[in-house]
Design a protein around this motif. Sequence first.
Motif, PDB file in Angstrom:
ATOM      1  N   LEU A 166      -7.460  -4.042  -1.818  1.00 19.38           N
ATOM      2  CA  LEU A 166      -8.110  -2.845  -1.293  1.00 19.38           C
ATOM      3  C   LEU A 166      -8.055  -1.802  -2.399  1.00 19.38           C
ATOM      4  O   LEU A 166      -6.988  -1.547  -2.955  1.00 19.38           O
ATOM      5  N   GLU A 190       0.848  -1.198   0.000  1.00 19.78           N
ATOM      6  CA  GLU A 190       0.000   0.000   0.000  1.00 19.78           C
ATOM      7  C   GLU A 190       0.879   1.241   0.000  1.00 19.78           C
ATOM      8  O   GLU A 190       1.767   1.365   0.841  1.00 19.78           O
ATOM      9  N   LYS A 214     -12.506   0.737  -0.916  1.00 14.67           N
ATOM     10  CA  LYS A 214     -12.238   1.807   0.042  1.00 14.67           C
ATOM     11  C   LYS A 214     -13.359   2.845  -0.064  1.00 14.67           C
ATOM     12  O   LYS A 214     -13.892   3.062  -1.150  1.00 14.67           O
ATOM     13  N   PRO A 215     -13.681   3.544   1.030  1.00 10.40           N
ATOM     14  CA  PRO A 215     -13.162   3.341   2.388  1.00 10.40           C
ATOM     15  C   PRO A 215     -13.719   2.057   2.989  1.00 10.40           C
ATOM     16  O   PRO A 215     -14.788   1.600   2.602  1.00 10.40           O
ATOM     17  N   PHE A 216     -12.969   1.474   3.913  1.00 14.54           N
ATOM     18  CA  PHE A 216     -13.373   0.202   4.487  1.00 14.54           C
ATOM     19  C   PHE A 216     -13.327   0.269   6.010  1.00 14.54           C
ATOM     20  O   PHE A 216     -12.634   1.107   6.592  1.00 14.54           O
ATOM     21  N   ALA A 221     -10.033   2.002  -4.146  1.00 11.35           N
ATOM     22  CA  ALA A 221     -11.086   2.998  -4.278  1.00 11.35           C
ATOM     23  C   ALA A 221     -11.944   2.725  -5.505  1.00 11.35           C
ATOM     24  O   ALA A 221     -13.022   3.292  -5.662  1.00 11.35           O
ATOM     25  N   ASP A 273      -3.097  -2.813  -2.430  1.00 14.57           N
ATOM     26  CA  ASP A 273      -3.818  -1.740  -3.104  1.00 14.57           C
ATOM     27  C   ASP A 273      -3.816  -2.033  -4.592  1.00 14.57           C
ATOM     28  O   ASP A 273      -2.947  -2.748  -5.106  1.00 14.57           O
ATOM     29  N   THR A 292      -3.233   4.657   5.276  1.00 15.02           N
ATOM     30  CA  THR A 292      -3.991   3.414   5.118  1.00 15.02           C
ATOM     31  C   THR A 292      -3.157   2.204   5.530  1.00 15.02           C
ATOM     32  O   THR A 292      -3.643   1.303   6.230  1.00 15.02           O
TER      33      THR A 292
END
Length: 231
Positions: free
Chosen positions: A80, A9, A103-105, A82, A53, A14
């Motif tokens: 993960l 990430e 995301k957001p999570f 957006a 990510d 994050t």
Amino acid sequence: MTRKILIVEDDAATAAYAAKGLAEAGFTVEQAGDGRDGLFLASEGLFDAIVADRMLPGLDGLAMIAAIRAAGVGTPVLVLSALGTVDDRIAGLDAGADDYLPKPFAFSELLARMTALLRRAGPLASAGTAQSRLVVGDLEVDLIARTVIRQGRQIAIGGREFALLEYLARNAGQVVTRTMMLEKVWNYHFDPGSNVVDVHMGRLRRKLEEGMEPPILHTVRGAGYRLAIDR
């Protein structure tokens, strides 16, 4: 034994948030800030799971995952991102990810999904007790080496196709529905409204049957698919 998680990430906040929560939950956590470093670490095969990510510097997250799978590393990967549309999630899972969290999570959901991934991966991690090879007629699927051999010929199978084949082989002779495959292989508990299963099954059939007889992957009209050699 403590489970080891790799977080790939580039957003420091994050990464710190996820790492702190996972560490508090009892995991050992290592971090990478870009896709190239993530690929280098993941390819060693020393992690129990990877959180990645999608939009990473150096190497895109999906390209990183595809490279990990091409290297034969079967470590569960949770994306993960957006980018959270249905098409985005399908692209992530097609690249070889095992789960996809937009995301957001909430960390509680991240932890629950991670625990589920590790639980599903658990039986294969039990060396000496797990089934490491599946045989269906003249087809052999090696779950450790991640190789597929039919009639003495090794067949190149991608990460998602391998997961499909493994699931079919574990249920050899039985009809496996599209819904079952979406849930077990893509971790989808809804219909994404696409033909993603049929497209992958078409590719898998061509690889398993090209130049070989008899057929082994059968379409059961209106129901699903069945892996078997019918005599």
